[in-house]
Design a protein around this motif. Structure first.
Motif, PDB file in Angstrom:
ATOM      1  N   ASP A   1      30.978 -28.050  -6.220  1.00 13.10           N
ATOM      2  CA  ASP A   1      31.444 -28.212  -5.081  1.00 13.10           C
ATOM      3  C   ASP A   1      32.468 -26.903  -4.579  1.00 13.10           C
ATOM      4  O   ASP A   1      33.107 -26.756  -3.469  1.00 13.10           O
ATOM      5  CB  ASP A   1      32.482 -29.134  -4.831  1.00 13.10           C
ATOM      6  CG  ASP A   1      31.857 -30.542  -4.940  1.00 13.10           C
ATOM      7  OD1 ASP A   1      30.553 -30.661  -4.530  1.00 13.10           O
ATOM      8  OD2 ASP A   1      32.124 -31.733  -5.335  1.00 13.10           O
TER       9      ASP A   1
ATOM     10  N   ASP B   1      31.273 -30.996 -11.226  1.00  9.19           N
ATOM     11  CA  ASP B   1      31.179 -31.391  -9.809  1.00  9.19           C
ATOM     12  C   ASP B   1      32.174 -30.316  -9.338  1.00  9.19           C
ATOM     13  O   ASP B   1      31.895 -29.843  -8.146  1.00  9.19           O
ATOM     14  CB  ASP B   1      32.169 -32.582  -9.655  1.00  9.19           C
ATOM     15  CG  ASP B   1      31.172 -33.929  -9.656  1.00  9.19           C
ATOM     16  OD1 ASP B   1      30.124 -33.808  -9.645  1.00  9.19           O
ATOM     17  OD2 ASP B   1      31.826 -34.646  -9.476  1.00  9.19           O
ATOM     18  N   ASP B   2      33.079 -29.749  -9.858  1.00  9.49           N
ATOM     19  CA  ASP B   2      33.780 -28.639  -9.263  1.00  9.49           C
ATOM     20  C   ASP B   2      33.128 -27.361  -9.067  1.00  9.49           C
ATOM     21  O   ASP B   2      33.323 -26.477  -8.073  1.00  9.49           O
ATOM     22  CB  ASP B   2      35.289 -28.421 -10.407  1.00  9.49           C
ATOM     23  CG  ASP B   2      36.047 -29.533 -10.213  1.00  9.49           C
ATOM     24  OD1 ASP B   2      36.194 -30.392  -9.133  1.00  9.49           O
ATOM     25  OD2 ASP B   2      36.880 -29.684 -11.184  1.00  9.49           O
TER      26      ASP B   2
ATOM     27  N   ASP C   1      36.067 -33.806   0.827  1.00  9.08           N
ATOM     28  CA  ASP C   1      34.832 -34.381   0.623  1.00  9.08           C
ATOM     29  C   ASP C   1      33.819 -34.011   1.798  1.00  9.08           C
ATOM     30  O   ASP C   1      32.599 -33.735   1.688  1.00  9.08           O
ATOM     31  CB  ASP C   1      34.710 -35.935  -0.024  1.00  9.08           C
ATOM     32  CG  ASP C   1      35.552 -36.111  -1.133  1.00  9.08           C
ATOM     33  OD1 ASP C   1      35.429 -35.169  -1.922  1.00  9.08           O
ATOM     34  OD2 ASP C   1      35.780 -36.898  -1.585  1.00  9.08           O
TER      35      ASP C   1
ATOM     36  N   LYS D   1      23.604 -34.338   0.703  1.00  5.39           N
ATOM     37  CA  LYS D   1      24.618 -33.584   1.377  1.00  5.39           C
ATOM     38  C   LYS D   1      24.468 -32.932   2.737  1.00  5.39           C
ATOM     39  O   LYS D   1      23.201 -32.510   3.096  1.00  5.39           O
ATOM     40  CB  LYS D   1      24.827 -32.136   0.608  1.00  5.39           C
ATOM     41  CG  LYS D   1      25.943 -32.563  -0.476  1.00  5.39           C
ATOM     42  CD  LYS D   1      26.779 -31.218  -0.910  1.00  5.39           C
ATOM     43  CE  LYS D   1      27.926 -31.681  -2.174  1.00  5.39           C
ATOM     44  NZ  LYS D   1      28.579 -30.354  -2.432  1.00  5.39           N
TER      45      LYS D   1
ATOM     46  N   ASN E   1      29.715 -34.403   1.808  1.00  7.62           N
ATOM     47  CA  ASN E   1      29.658 -35.826   1.155  1.00  7.62           C
ATOM     48  C   ASN E   1      29.731 -36.738   2.130  1.00  7.62           C
ATOM     49  O   ASN E   1      30.721 -36.871   2.665  1.00  7.62           O
ATOM     50  CB  ASN E   1      30.600 -35.710  -0.054  1.00  7.62           C
ATOM     51  CG  ASN E   1      30.163 -34.758  -1.303  1.00  7.62           C
ATOM     52  OD1 ASN E   1      28.966 -34.620  -1.480  1.00  7.62           O
ATOM     53  ND2 ASN E   1      31.161 -34.088  -1.793  1.00  7.62           N
TER      54      ASN E   1
ATOM     55  N   ALA F   1      32.760 -30.792   2.297  1.00  7.70           N
ATOM     56  CA  ALA F   1      31.801 -30.210   1.446  1.00  7.70           C
ATOM     57  C   ALA F   1      30.533 -30.827   1.614  1.00  7.70           C
ATOM     58  O   ALA F   1      29.519 -30.348   0.683  1.00  7.70           O
ATOM     59  CB  ALA F   1      32.363 -30.561   0.039  1.00  7.70           C
TER      60      ALA F   1
END
Length: 324
Positions: free
Chosen positions: A91, A87-88, A233, A156, A238, A236
């Motif tokens: 993102d 995830d990191d 979030d 997204k 989301n 990014a």
């Protein structure tokens, strides 16, 4: 205070949890010092250990064996850790729980291999259990997590999402791993099928509440509480439950769309967060989270009346109302 409360609950089964923690550390031994150090840093970064704790407590409803339980609990936590590392990278996140991410220290390429290593170790350890059903549950869970992550990427910055889209996404992304943690705990301990089904449903409902609470905290928490900037979030791309409800509010919608389009400066983000914190969008999201939590508690109360059932209930109540 919140962390002390969780530690107090965990103290009731500290010895068992310490055994799982030792096995978790042992599981990431590697011929590569960098790889091992990165994994050990992840383990020591302050995670809540919700998944192994639920596996541990679920196994108390059967014939509990610490060594057997650890062979299910450790792989589940490794899968969770791997998903965070990946995830990191996706993102481009430099901080998690207030610490630098693997990606920020070692770069994207190394981080992806760290995540892959963790997934491989999880499969190696679970393979020591002679149960096709256990292997099936874990494999299916890993597949669904990947599907959930891909759907999140596809969704997204897509402002026009509905509640069903969101709930299906977090079911795959978060709830299924917690549900499987409870299910596998019961399975490896040989709990009766009816109890395993209740544990599975309990974990699913807790997992849904857990993720909605996480998404709420992105708007209502502080950087100190979250270990990363609030609103991250949303910025990014989301679209979480509070954002879905917020986009229906004529006052909030322009700010949310500007945030998704990269049109808000730091002051604008702060204003948006202030408006969100006092909005119906937050209150409605809390209501949905509470509904899932209530369902989880009903499942827990239908489990056999053993002391560990109370621990399940207390942890469920905590994670549905936590501030970090």
């Amino acid at each position: 205070m919140e962390k002390l409360k969780l530690k107090s609950i965990y103290s009731e089964f500290r010895t068992d949890l310490e055994f799982i923690e030792r096995e978790l550390n042992r599981s990431v031994h590697s011929a590569s010092p960098m790889l091992e150090d990165a994994c050990l840093a992840l383990i020591g970064s302050g995670g809540k250990r919700i998944r192994p704790v639920f596996t541990l407590l679920a196994s108390k409803f059967g014939d509990y064996n610490p060594s057997v339980t650890a062979k299910a609990a450790v792989p589940l936590e490794l899968i969770h850790m791997a998903s965070l590392v990946h995830d990191d990278v996706i993102d481009d996140a430099d901080l998690r729980r207030g610490e630098r991410t693997v990606k920020s220290i070692h770069g994207n390429r190394a981080a992806m291999y760290v995540g892959d290593f963790l997934l491989g170790r999880s499969l190696e350890i679970i393979g020591e259990l002679d149960s096709q059903e256990v292997h099936r549950v874990l494999s299916r869970t890993m597949i669904e997590i990947c599907v959930g992550e891909i759907i999140q990427i596809e969704d997204k910055f897509a402002a026009e999402q509905n509640l069903r889209d969101y709930l299906r996404r977090i079911k795959r992304k978060t709830a299924l791993l917690i549900s499987s943690s409870c299910e596998l705990g019961g399975l490896v301990a040989g709990a009766d099928p009816a109890t395993v089904r209740k544990l599975k449903r309990f974990g699913y409902y807790v997992g849904m509440s857990f993720q909605i609470t996480d998404d709420l905290l992105d708007f209502t928490g502080t950087e100190k509480q979250l270990g990363k900037p609030a609103g991250g979030d949303l910025l990014a791309g989301n679209i979480t439950l509070p954002a879905i409800y917020g986009l229906r509010d004529p006052e909030l919608r322009p700010y949310l769309l500007d945030a998704l389009g990269g049109g808000l400066d730091k002051a604008g983000v702060a204003k948006l967060l202030g408006l969100m914190r006092n909005s119906e969008a937050i209150r409605e999201s809390v209501r949905i989270s509470d509904l899932y939590l209530e369902k989880a508690l009903r499942e827990a109360e239908a489990l056999p009346d053993i002391p560990d059932r109370d621990s399940l209930i207390r942890i469920a109540k905590f994670i549905g109302k936590r501030k970090f």
